[in-house]
Motif scaffolding. Structure first.
Motif, PDB file in Angstrom:
ATOM      1  N   LYS A   1      10.570   4.173  10.576  1.00  0.00           N
ATOM      2  CA  LYS A   1       9.128   4.227  10.801  1.00  0.00           C
ATOM      3  C   LYS A   1       8.738   3.898  12.235  1.00  0.00           C
ATOM      4  CE  LYS A   1       7.876   5.460   6.752  1.00  0.00           C
ATOM      5  NZ  LYS A   1       7.388   6.785   6.511  1.00  0.00           N
ATOM      6  N   LYS A   2       9.333   2.847  12.826  1.00  0.00           N
ATOM      7  CA  LYS A   2       8.938   2.475  14.187  1.00  0.00           C
ATOM      8  C   LYS A   2       9.940   1.498  14.785  1.00  0.00           C
ATOM      9  CE  LYS A   2       5.970  -1.268  12.562  1.00  0.00           C
ATOM     10  NZ  LYS A   2       4.635  -1.830  12.534  1.00  0.00           N
ATOM     11  N   THR A   3       9.835   1.332  16.089  1.00  0.00           N
ATOM     12  CA  THR A   3      10.610   0.329  16.820  1.00  0.00           C
ATOM     13  C   THR A   3       9.614  -0.647  17.416  1.00  0.00           C
ATOM     14  OG1 THR A   3      12.335   1.920  17.362  1.00  0.00           O
ATOM     15  CG2 THR A   3      12.223  -0.044  18.724  1.00  0.00           C
ATOM     16  N   VAL A   4       9.913  -1.937  17.303  1.00  0.00           N
ATOM     17  CA  VAL A   4       9.056  -2.979  17.848  1.00  0.00           C
ATOM     18  C   VAL A   4       9.781  -3.618  19.027  1.00  0.00           C
ATOM     19  CG1 VAL A   4       7.857  -5.143  17.341  1.00  0.00           C
ATOM     20  CG2 VAL A   4       8.117  -3.408  15.550  1.00  0.00           C
ATOM     21  N   ASN A   5       9.170  -3.562  20.195  1.00  0.00           N
ATOM     22  CA  ASN A   5       9.717  -4.188  21.406  1.00  0.00           C
ATOM     23  C   ASN A   5      11.150  -3.767  21.715  1.00  0.00           C
ATOM     24  OD1 ASN A   5       7.319  -5.630  21.716  1.00  0.00           O
ATOM     25  ND2 ASN A   5       8.084  -7.349  20.535  1.00  0.00           N
ATOM     26  N   ASP A   6      11.540  -2.561  21.381  1.00  0.00           N
ATOM     27  CA  ASP A   6      12.898  -2.037  21.614  1.00  0.00           C
ATOM     28  C   ASP A   6      13.997  -2.869  20.960  1.00  0.00           C
ATOM     29  OD1 ASP A   6      11.953   0.100  23.133  1.00  0.00           O
ATOM     30  OD2 ASP A   6      12.048  -1.054  24.992  1.00  0.00           O
ATOM     31  N   LEU A   7      13.645  -3.804  20.091  1.00  0.00           N
ATOM     32  CA  LEU A   7      14.635  -4.690  19.496  1.00  0.00           C
ATOM     33  C   LEU A   7      14.674  -4.648  17.980  1.00  0.00           C
ATOM     34  CD1 LEU A   7      14.076  -7.863  21.711  1.00  0.00           C
ATOM     35  CD2 LEU A   7      15.905  -6.175  21.912  1.00  0.00           C
ATOM     36  N   ILE A   8      13.597  -4.264  17.361  1.00  0.00           N
ATOM     37  CA  ILE A   8      13.527  -4.289  15.900  1.00  0.00           C
ATOM     38  C   ILE A   8      13.187  -2.891  15.386  1.00  0.00           C
ATOM     39  CG2 ILE A   8      12.364  -5.250  13.872  1.00  0.00           C
ATOM     40  CD1 ILE A   8      11.777  -7.737  15.535  1.00  0.00           C
TER      41      ILE A   8
END
Length: 86
Positions: free
Chosen positions: A69-76
């Motif tokens: 669905k998405k990437t959060v802060n390139d880390l999650i």
């Protein structure tokens, strides 16, 4: 999906992803940390991976009905269960 059932499935998903990457489970855990957040799986990247490895990880989760669905802060990386399978 009931949270207990969701948690029970998490280990199987991790093992499937490790197998698809041709990694042993301890190597897999060195790169990824899986957590359940409501009806989604969040995968924290502990180390950099190649794009092909990321695609393999996405396919492994898709095997269990979870779509990226998405990437959060390139880390999650966040995966949610396919609405049609709920």
């Amino acid at each position: 999906m009931v949270t207990n059932k969701f948690n029970d499935t998490l280990a199987a998903i991790e093992l499937n992803a490790a197998r698809k990457l041709n990694w042993d489970y301890s190597q897999f855990k060195d790169f990824f940390s899986f957590t359940v957040n409501k009806e989604a799986i969040e995968i924290a990247l502990k180390n950099k991976i190649e794009e092909s490895q990321l695609e393999t990880l996405k396919q492994a989760l898709l095997d269990y009905g979870f779509q990226y669905k998405k990437t959060v802060n390139d880390l999650i990386l966040v995966f949610e269960q396919d609405v049609e399978l709920r």
